[in-house]
Design an enzyme around this catalytic site. Structure first.
Site, PDB file in Angstrom:
ATOM      1  N   ASP A  12       0.883  -1.169   0.000  1.00 25.27           N
ATOM      2  CA  ASP A  12       0.000   0.000   0.000  1.00 25.27           C
ATOM      3  C   ASP A  12       0.917   1.213   0.000  1.00 25.27           C
ATOM      4  OD1 ASP A  12      -1.676   2.131   0.538  1.00 25.27           O
ATOM      5  OD2 ASP A  12      -2.177   1.488   2.589  1.00 25.27           O
ATOM      6  N   LYS A  74       2.589  11.679  -3.217  1.00 19.72           N
ATOM      7  CA  LYS A  74       1.766  10.777  -4.050  1.00 19.72           C
ATOM      8  C   LYS A  74       0.776  11.556  -4.924  1.00 19.72           C
ATOM      9  CE  LYS A  74      -1.638   7.042  -3.499  1.00 19.72           C
ATOM     10  NZ  LYS A  74      -2.313   6.208  -2.498  1.00 19.72           N
ATOM     11  N   GLU A 151      -7.306   0.423  -4.453  1.00 16.49           N
ATOM     12  CA  GLU A 151      -7.313   0.370  -2.985  1.00 16.49           C
ATOM     13  C   GLU A 151      -8.617  -0.204  -2.407  1.00 16.49           C
ATOM     14  OE1 GLU A 151      -6.106   4.312  -1.802  1.00 16.49           O
ATOM     15  OE2 GLU A 151      -4.111   4.023  -2.652  1.00 16.49           O
ATOM     16  N   ASP A 173     -12.888   5.407   3.162  1.00 18.69           N
ATOM     17  CA  ASP A 173     -11.437   5.505   3.364  1.00 18.69           C
ATOM     18  C   ASP A 173     -11.019   6.951   3.618  1.00 18.69           C
ATOM     19  OD1 ASP A 173      -8.680   5.556   3.234  1.00 18.69           O
ATOM     20  OD2 ASP A 173      -8.523   4.392   1.386  1.00 18.69           O
TER      21      ASP A 173
HETATM   22  P1  ADP Z   1      -2.907   7.460   3.837  1.00 19.01           P
HETATM   23  O1  ADP Z   1      -3.860   6.439   3.322  1.00 19.01           O
HETATM   24  O2  ADP Z   1      -3.264   8.855   3.415  1.00 19.01           O
HETATM   25  O3  ADP Z   1      -1.489   7.137   3.604  1.00 19.01           O
HETATM   26  P2  ADP Z   1      -3.406   6.595   6.607  1.00 19.01           P
HETATM   27  O4  ADP Z   1      -4.500   5.653   6.327  1.00 19.01           O
HETATM   28  O5  ADP Z   1      -2.165   6.039   7.173  1.00 19.01           O
HETATM   29  O6  ADP Z   1      -3.087   7.549   5.410  1.00 19.01           O
HETATM   30  O7  ADP Z   1      -3.994   7.701   7.618  1.00 19.01           O
HETATM   31  C1  ADP Z   1      -3.225   8.749   8.097  1.00 19.01           C
HETATM   32  C2  ADP Z   1      -4.089   9.679   8.900  1.00 19.01           C
HETATM   33  O8  ADP Z   1      -4.668   8.958   9.975  1.00 19.01           O
HETATM   34  C3  ADP Z   1      -3.304  10.830   9.518  1.00 19.01           C
HETATM   35  O9  ADP Z   1      -4.020  12.042   9.336  1.00 19.01           O
HETATM   36  C4  ADP Z   1      -3.224  10.449  10.980  1.00 19.01           C
HETATM   37  O10 ADP Z   1      -3.158  11.593  11.814  1.00 19.01           O
HETATM   38  C5  ADP Z   1      -4.528   9.714  11.168  1.00 19.01           C
HETATM   39  N1  ADP Z   1      -4.484   8.791  12.306  1.00 19.01           N
HETATM   40  C6  ADP Z   1      -3.731   7.668  12.441  1.00 19.01           C
HETATM   41  N2  ADP Z   1      -3.938   7.090  13.640  1.00 19.01           N
HETATM   42  C7  ADP Z   1      -4.858   7.865  14.293  1.00 19.01           C
HETATM   43  C8  ADP Z   1      -5.490   7.811  15.569  1.00 19.01           C
HETATM   44  N3  ADP Z   1      -5.204   6.833  16.447  1.00 19.01           N
HETATM   45  N4  ADP Z   1      -6.379   8.780  15.887  1.00 19.01           N
HETATM   46  C9  ADP Z   1      -6.677   9.760  15.007  1.00 19.01           C
HETATM   47  N5  ADP Z   1      -6.113   9.887  13.790  1.00 19.01           N
HETATM   48  C10 ADP Z   1      -5.210   8.946  13.430  1.00 19.01           C
HETATM   49 MG    MG Z   2      -4.599   4.890   2.302  1.00 18.67          MG
END
Ligand code: ADP
Ligand code: MG
Length: 566
Positions: A12, A74, A151, A173
């Protein structure tokens, strides 16, 4: 493990975080890095000596060294935009490749062998150039990209692996900077993305921002014009946001000009501070349901994906919106990688996954430019889609076009991607010109065939009716990223795909068998066989995979049933 064991990993490649998984012993497993980390921040930087930093070490310097660190690249895949890091310029593909290399290395350590093959996920709405860019990133990282996987399809695979009943999912998502809603339909082991919608500029980071703004309005003494201070406040805001995911009150403090500033934030106040963001989450959901022509009540599951869905506020909103609890057994920020691991297992032909067939849908329409006659006037510049948005992939479609002018000597075929009526508002992918015999207007016709593969490669074939030669064009927006050998390899794949569903052996056999049984039976039974036969023939004519599967099963059942009674 045999000597030439060559595992495939599933990746991913996220805007904020990336992760890697693989399929072993009948299940998909996340691979952790050297520090036991499950997620790798998609951040690249250089240190003061000019050494590359990738992942968490780079992210840690995002605040202190913003000019030496790049994140969220990205978004710029396939755009040609460059980022400066020290003395070098990097394209988003190269920065992504650095993340992929790190994940590849983690996998090699964990699996104890070289890894050169991968499945990489992409947002469902990624267009041709963006997909090619992801492939290029893979190549730059020394990975052969076996498949690009949408995704949402990955999320459905991670959740839907266990059973092949008919099910409809909505994938919600919410990542760091993007919000994607997809509607996925699982049917007899076929997985389809029926519709996707979203907001490219809405994610968890906006919620952090809302907290930061709330902090500032509650501390009028702070002067946030200083970039360093602003960055530190963002970090603290993010900490408060995380705290609120596991507790009702979050506390933070900060020393500013020898003054101690304290904040106490409850989920209720947080909800008020980001009410605008929460309401923006609704529209794409409505849009996606509309596009898929589904009603909320028809959904079997709502699946939470993306780290930002860990926020209780978001979970509550989703629960209210759908009048049910969303599914969240899997960690929302790991689901997509886990699904990519399932797909990797599928490709490696792991027997546990034999029955799952995958289909995806087109994220955009593809077609050609045509002219229209209006009385004596001919107006060109109109777009005629051959493959429409949300059509099943792989797909092969043919349409016939005729000349508009007397003695026309050639026809220009310009291929466009987009949804607008006028080609000028769509994206030109490629064009070719074919010679035709001079005849009266309308007397020369050309069959134009579009074939689109799971890899996102379009082949356009033109055949002048009555002539034996065909002209072929492979639409490769970004040449240079693929070697000639690979293109030849892909052509072979394309050739395998071009079969009309009617010509697929299993379908042909069933049609023949049913026709024979029709001849053997009489009366009511004969009528019933005829009805189901017509249904299958119609589905085959429409090249609709789902309808074909259904009609085939029904016809099979009827034949078997009559078998028993004979
Ligand atoms: P992406 O798909 O964009 O790469 P992710 O699915 O990893 O991103 O999500 C990242 C986001 O999730 C960030 O904004 C992060 O602050 C938020 N995030 C991750 N864990 C938590 C949590 N425990 N509580 C609130 N927000 C969270
Ligand atoms: Mg993602």
């Amino acid at each position: 493990m045999t000597e030439n064991f060559s595992p495939i990993i599933g990746i991913d490649l996220g805007t904020s975080n990336s992760a890697v998984a693989w399929f072993a012993e009948g299940e998909t497993k996340l691979i952790t890095g050297a520090q036991e980390e499950r997620l790798t921040p998609s951040v690249v930087g250089i240190d003061d000596e000019g050494h590359l930093l990738v992942g968490a070490t780079a992210k840690a310097r995002l605040v202190s060294h913003p000019h030496l660190t790049v994140a969220s690249f990205k978004r710029y895949m396939g755009t040609g935009k460059t980022f400066t890091l020290g003395e070098r310029q990097f394209r988003a593909e190269e920065l992504s490749a650095l993340i992929l290399r790190k994940l590849k290395a983690d996998a090699e350590v964990a699996l104890g062998c070289a890894v050169t093959r991968a499945v990489i996920t992409v947002p469902a709405y990624f267009n041709d150039s963006q997909r090619k860019a992801v492939k290029a990133a893979g190549q730059l990282a020394g990975l052969e990209v076996e498949r690009l996987l949408n995704e949402p399809t990955a999320a459905a695979l991670a959740y839907g692996l266990a059973d092949s009943r008919e099910q409809k999912f909505l994938i919600f998502d919410l990542g760091g900077g993007t919000f994607d809603v997809s509607i996925v339909d699982m049917f007899e082991g076929v997985i389809e993305v029926r519709a996707s919608s979203g907001d490219a500029w809405l994610g968890g980071d906006d919620f952090t921002d809302a907290i930061r703004q709330w902090m500032v309005t509650h501390s009028p003494d702070l002067s946030i014009d200083e970039p360093q201070l602003s960055a530190e406040l963002t970090l603290l805001a993010e900490k408060l946001k995380y705290q609120l995911s596991t507790q009702d009150i979050a506390k933070g403090h900060f020393t500013y000009q020898s003054q101690n500033i304290c904040w106490e934030l409850t989920n209720e106040t947080f909800s008020e501070a980001c009410s605008g963001l929460l309401s923006r989450l609704k529209k794409p959901v409505v849009q996606a349901l509309q596009d898929a022509q589904f009603d909320v009540s028809q959904l079997d599951h709502v699946i939470l994906v993306g780290g930002a869905t860990r926020m209780p506020l978001v979970r509550q909103l989703v629960t209210r919106m759908f009048s049910r609890f969303p599914r969240n057994e899997l960690n929302p920020d790991e689901v997509v990688a886990l699904g990519a691991g399932v797909q990797a297992g599928l490709i490696a032909e792991d027997r546990a996954l034999d029955d799952i067939v995958l289909t995806d849908v087109m994220p955009y329409s593809l077609g050609i430019e045509v002219a229209r006659r209006d009385g004596n006037k001919i107006e060109d510049g109109y777009f005629t889609p051959l493959i429409e948005r949300n059509a099943f992939v792989p797909v092969s479609v043919v349409q016939t076009f005729s000349t508009l002018n007397d003695n026309q000597r050639k026809i220009d075929i310009s291929v466009y991607q987009g949804e607008a009526r006028r080609v000028s508002d769509n994206l030109l992918l490629d064009s070719m010109s074919i010679n035709i015999p001079p005849r009266k207007a309308g007397d020369v016709s050309v069959d134009v065939r579009f074939t689109y593969t799971l890899d996102g490669i379009l082949e356009v074939e033109c055949k002048v009716i009555g002539e034996t030669t065909t002209s072929t064009m492979i639409v490769e927006k970004a040449p240079g990223t693929l070697s000639q050998e690979e293109i030849i390899e892909r052509l072979k794949l394309l050739d395998g795909l071009k079969q009309h569903p009617r010509d697929v052996p299993a379908n042909r056999q069933l049609l023949a068998e049913a026709a024979k049984r029709y001849e053997q039976t009489l009366g009511e039974r004969r009528q019933i066989i005829d009805n189901y036969l017509v249904q299958l023939e119609q589905a085959l004519n429409h090249q609709d995979l789902r309808a074909i599967a259904m009609a085939r099963d029904e016809l099979r059942q009827v034949l078997d049933q009559f078998d028993d009674g004979m």
